[in-house]
Design a protein around this motif. Structure first.
Motif, PDB file in Angstrom:
ATOM      1  N   ARG A  37       0.891  -1.162   0.034  1.00 31.04           N
ATOM      2  CA  ARG A  37      -0.113   0.134  -0.022  1.00 31.04           C
ATOM      3  C   ARG A  37       0.863   1.313   0.159  1.00 31.04           C
ATOM      4  O   ARG A  37       2.039   1.402   0.429  1.00 31.04           O
ATOM      5  CB  ARG A  37      -0.936   0.070   1.124  1.00 31.04           C
ATOM      6  CG  ARG A  37      -0.139   0.094   2.529  1.00 31.04           C
ATOM      7  CD  ARG A  37      -1.324  -0.141   3.763  1.00 31.04           C
ATOM      8  NE  ARG A  37      -0.599   0.049   5.072  1.00 31.04           N
ATOM      9  CZ  ARG A  37      -1.300  -0.037   6.047  1.00 31.04           C
ATOM     10  NH1 ARG A  37      -2.522  -0.639   6.098  1.00 31.04           N
ATOM     11  NH2 ARG A  37      -0.787   0.261   7.312  1.00 31.04           N
ATOM     12  N   GLN A  38       0.257   2.475  -0.528  1.00 33.11           N
ATOM     13  CA  GLN A  38       0.975   3.605  -0.337  1.00 33.11           C
ATOM     14  C   GLN A  38      -0.040   4.627  -0.299  1.00 33.11           C
ATOM     15  O   GLN A  38      -1.076   5.013  -0.719  1.00 33.11           O
ATOM     16  CB  GLN A  38       1.574   3.945  -1.867  1.00 33.11           C
ATOM     17  CG  GLN A  38       2.635   5.012  -1.871  1.00 33.11           C
ATOM     18  CD  GLN A  38       3.345   5.107  -3.196  1.00 33.11           C
ATOM     19  OE1 GLN A  38       2.860   4.476  -4.182  1.00 33.11           O
ATOM     20  NE2 GLN A  38       4.476   6.100  -3.070  1.00 33.11           N
ATOM     21  N   GLU A  43       6.046   6.366   1.388  1.00 34.67           N
ATOM     22  CA  GLU A  43       6.721   5.223   0.582  1.00 34.67           C
ATOM     23  C   GLU A  43       5.758   4.105   0.499  1.00 34.67           C
ATOM     24  O   GLU A  43       4.868   3.936   1.683  1.00 34.67           O
ATOM     25  CB  GLU A  43       7.919   5.084   1.057  1.00 34.67           C
ATOM     26  CG  GLU A  43       9.137   6.128   0.843  1.00 34.67           C
ATOM     27  CD  GLU A  43      10.313   5.636   1.103  1.00 34.67           C
ATOM     28  OE1 GLU A  43      11.244   6.430   1.153  1.00 34.67           O
ATOM     29  OE2 GLU A  43      10.635   4.492   1.710  1.00 34.67           O
ATOM     30  N   ARG A  44       5.919   3.407  -0.577  1.00 34.57           N
ATOM     31  CA  ARG A  44       5.032   2.141  -0.576  1.00 34.57           C
ATOM     32  C   ARG A  44       5.456   1.227   0.645  1.00 34.57           C
ATOM     33  O   ARG A  44       6.707   1.113   0.916  1.00 34.57           O
ATOM     34  CB  ARG A  44       5.192   1.517  -2.093  1.00 34.57           C
ATOM     35  CG  ARG A  44       4.638   0.146  -2.209  1.00 34.57           C
ATOM     36  CD  ARG A  44       4.917  -0.428  -3.613  1.00 34.57           C
ATOM     37  NE  ARG A  44       6.283  -0.771  -3.763  1.00 34.57           N
ATOM     38  CZ  ARG A  44       6.961  -0.637  -4.948  1.00 34.57           C
ATOM     39  NH1 ARG A  44       6.206  -0.638  -5.879  1.00 34.57           N
ATOM     40  NH2 ARG A  44       8.240  -1.048  -5.138  1.00 34.57           N
ATOM     41  N   TYR A  94      -2.117  -2.306  -3.607  1.00 34.83           N
ATOM     42  CA  TYR A  94      -1.511  -2.814  -4.584  1.00 34.83           C
ATOM     43  C   TYR A  94      -1.403  -4.402  -4.491  1.00 34.83           C
ATOM     44  O   TYR A  94      -0.735  -4.819  -3.622  1.00 34.83           O
ATOM     45  CB  TYR A  94      -0.178  -2.268  -5.413  1.00 34.83           C
ATOM     46  CG  TYR A  94      -0.454  -0.764  -5.743  1.00 34.83           C
ATOM     47  CD1 TYR A  94      -0.141   0.310  -4.754  1.00 34.83           C
ATOM     48  CD2 TYR A  94      -0.736  -0.434  -7.045  1.00 34.83           C
ATOM     49  CE1 TYR A  94      -0.228   1.453  -5.076  1.00 34.83           C
ATOM     50  CE2 TYR A  94      -0.807   1.048  -7.183  1.00 34.83           C
ATOM     51  CZ  TYR A  94      -0.541   1.802  -6.514  1.00 34.83           C
ATOM     52  OH  TYR A  94      -0.523   3.084  -6.645  1.00 34.83           O
ATOM     53  N   GLY A 116      -3.965  -1.198  -8.714  1.00 33.61           N
ATOM     54  CA  GLY A 116      -4.094  -0.448  -7.501  1.00 33.61           C
ATOM     55  C   GLY A 116      -5.671  -0.094  -7.306  1.00 33.61           C
ATOM     56  O   GLY A 116      -6.254   0.003  -8.323  1.00 33.61           O
TER      57      GLY A 116
END
Length: 123
Positions: A37-38, A43-44, A94, A116
């Motif tokens: 996830r972001q 940041e992811r 994602y 996503g």
């Protein structure tokens, strides 16, 4: 492998959502599947992963005990059941895949990514 994520939406804190990731193109059981996830401005980050057989599971500390990852080999689908949602769970989620026996938490180790799906948690 092509990945299609779905199931995001708007939910109140404390509620539940279930994300789904449909995979196509290759033998599904050969792939480790993961969710990342972001959040805006961040940041992811790794959320959860599941091995090809569905036995090995790995969770980020922030979601352990609230989220459950599973896979349905008959439908080539990976699910992420999200319970007890918190504001900080708000992010674009994602799904990702890697043909591997090992499970990784680094996003760079995954070869295939879905488009996503937005999850928004309101308090």
């Amino acid at each position: 492998v092509q990945l299609q994520a779905s199931g995001g939406g708007l939910m109140q804190a404390g509620g539940s959502l279930r994300l789904s990731c449909a995979a196509s193109g290759r033998p599904f059981s050969r792939y480790v599947m993961a969710w990342f996830r972001q959040a805006p401005g961040k940041e992811r980050e790794f959320v959860a992963a599941i091995g090809g057989s569905g036995v090995r599971l790995l969770y980020a500390d922030s979601v352990r005990g609230r989220f459950t990852i599973s896979r349905d080999s008959a439908k080539n689908t990976v699910l992420l059941q999200m319970n007890s949602l918190k504001d900080e769970d708000t992010a674009v989620y994602y799904c990702a895949a890697r043909q591997s026996a090992a499970i990784y938490t680094q996003g760079t180790m995954y070869t295939y990514w879905g488009q996503g799906t937005q999850v928004t948690v309101s308090s």
